[in-house]
Design an enzyme around this catalytic site. Sequence first.
Site, mmCIF file in Angstrom:
data_model
loop_
_atom_site.group_PDB
_atom_site.id
_atom_site.type_symbol
_atom_site.label_atom_id
_atom_site.label_comp_id
_atom_site.label_asym_id
_atom_site.label_seq_id
_atom_site.Cartn_x
_atom_site.Cartn_y
_atom_site.Cartn_z
ATOM 1 N N CYS A 7 40.860 45.758 42.494
ATOM 2 C CA CYS A 7 40.421 45.195 41.201
ATOM 3 C C CYS A 7 39.416 46.187 40.620
ATOM 4 O O CYS A 7 39.411 47.363 40.999
ATOM 5 C CB CYS A 7 39.866 43.781 41.359
ATOM 6 S SG CYS A 7 38.361 43.651 42.356
ATOM 7 N N ASN A 10 35.602 45.358 43.050
ATOM 8 C CA ASN A 10 35.749 45.074 44.485
ATOM 9 C C ASN A 10 34.656 44.130 44.996
ATOM 10 O O ASN A 10 34.228 44.222 46.147
ATOM 11 C CB ASN A 10 35.792 46.357 45.321
ATOM 12 C CG ASN A 10 36.259 46.165 46.776
ATOM 13 O OD1 ASN A 10 35.875 46.912 47.660
ATOM 14 N ND2 ASN A 10 37.079 45.164 47.028
ATOM 15 N N CYS A 12 34.789 40.633 43.482
ATOM 16 C CA CYS A 12 35.274 39.278 43.190
ATOM 17 C C CYS A 12 36.739 39.103 43.588
ATOM 18 O O CYS A 12 37.033 38.530 44.638
ATOM 19 C CB CYS A 12 35.098 38.931 41.709
ATOM 20 S SG CYS A 12 33.379 38.921 41.137
ATOM 21 N N ARG A 13 37.648 39.581 42.752
ATOM 22 C CA ARG A 13 39.077 39.284 42.959
ATOM 23 C C ARG A 13 39.666 39.916 44.209
ATOM 24 O O ARG A 13 40.334 39.226 44.997
ATOM 25 C CB ARG A 13 39.882 39.709 41.728
ATOM 26 C CG ARG A 13 39.565 38.876 40.512
ATOM 27 C CD ARG A 13 40.111 39.515 39.260
ATOM 28 N NE ARG A 13 39.412 40.762 38.944
ATOM 29 C CZ ARG A 13 39.721 41.573 37.958
ATOM 30 N NH1 ARG A 13 40.770 41.308 37.199
ATOM 31 N NH2 ARG A 13 39.013 42.667 37.731
ATOM 32 N N SER A 14 39.475 41.227 44.393
ATOM 33 C CA SER A 14 40.146 41.850 45.543
ATOM 34 C C SER A 14 39.547 41.430 46.887
ATOM 35 O O SER A 14 40.306 41.285 47.857
ATOM 36 C CB SER A 14 40.258 43.374 45.398
ATOM 37 O OG SER A 14 39.013 44.001 45.263
ATOM 38 N N ASP A 124 39.698 38.315 35.487
ATOM 39 C CA ASP A 124 38.368 38.675 35.971
ATOM 40 C C ASP A 124 37.411 37.478 35.820
ATOM 41 O O ASP A 124 37.181 37.015 34.711
ATOM 42 C CB ASP A 124 37.871 39.858 35.133
ATOM 43 C CG ASP A 124 36.562 40.427 35.638
ATOM 44 O OD1 ASP A 124 35.936 39.810 36.517
ATOM 45 O OD2 ASP A 124 36.170 41.484 35.138
#
Length: 154
Positions: A7, A10, A12-14, A124
Amino acid sequence: MKLLVVCLGNICRSPMAEGALQARLAASPLSGRVQVDSAGTGGWHAGEPPDRRAIACARGHGVDIAGQRARQLHAADFEAFDWILCADRANVRDVLRFAPAARRERVALLLEWAGIRAGGEVPDPYTGGPEDFQRVWRLVDSAAQAVVARLAAG
Ligand code: 4NP
């Protein structure tokens, strides 16, 4: 098989996707046969743990991601990983900017590669609220389950 989820930051999402994938893989017959890591196209948060909201959200789903540390994508990742799976289209564009020609076809959108939504993006949540992190979890955990089913089917 080695998968890298990417993401922007690195944090939050990934990291959430990495945690969901590791948990789903560990509970499957593929346990120990697929390695998962995550990275960001940007390096602003390198060395930091995931966002506290991401940690709390994952913990609420029984997955501990607090030990992860952010890092930026680097050139060696294109050789080290079989697939680079991106949260959104901007991540795909940024990753392709650095991808060697021979590895471009190994860069994909996570949700699309998992087979759950063509062109699908993980939005995001950084400037959002807890419900945005829950939405990310639902998406990445659905992807993780689909990936396990896909890989287990050979
Ligand atoms: P992520 O979220 O890409 O899901 O880790 C973000 C984290 C940090 C920033 C942007 C997005 N940032 O601009 O610092």
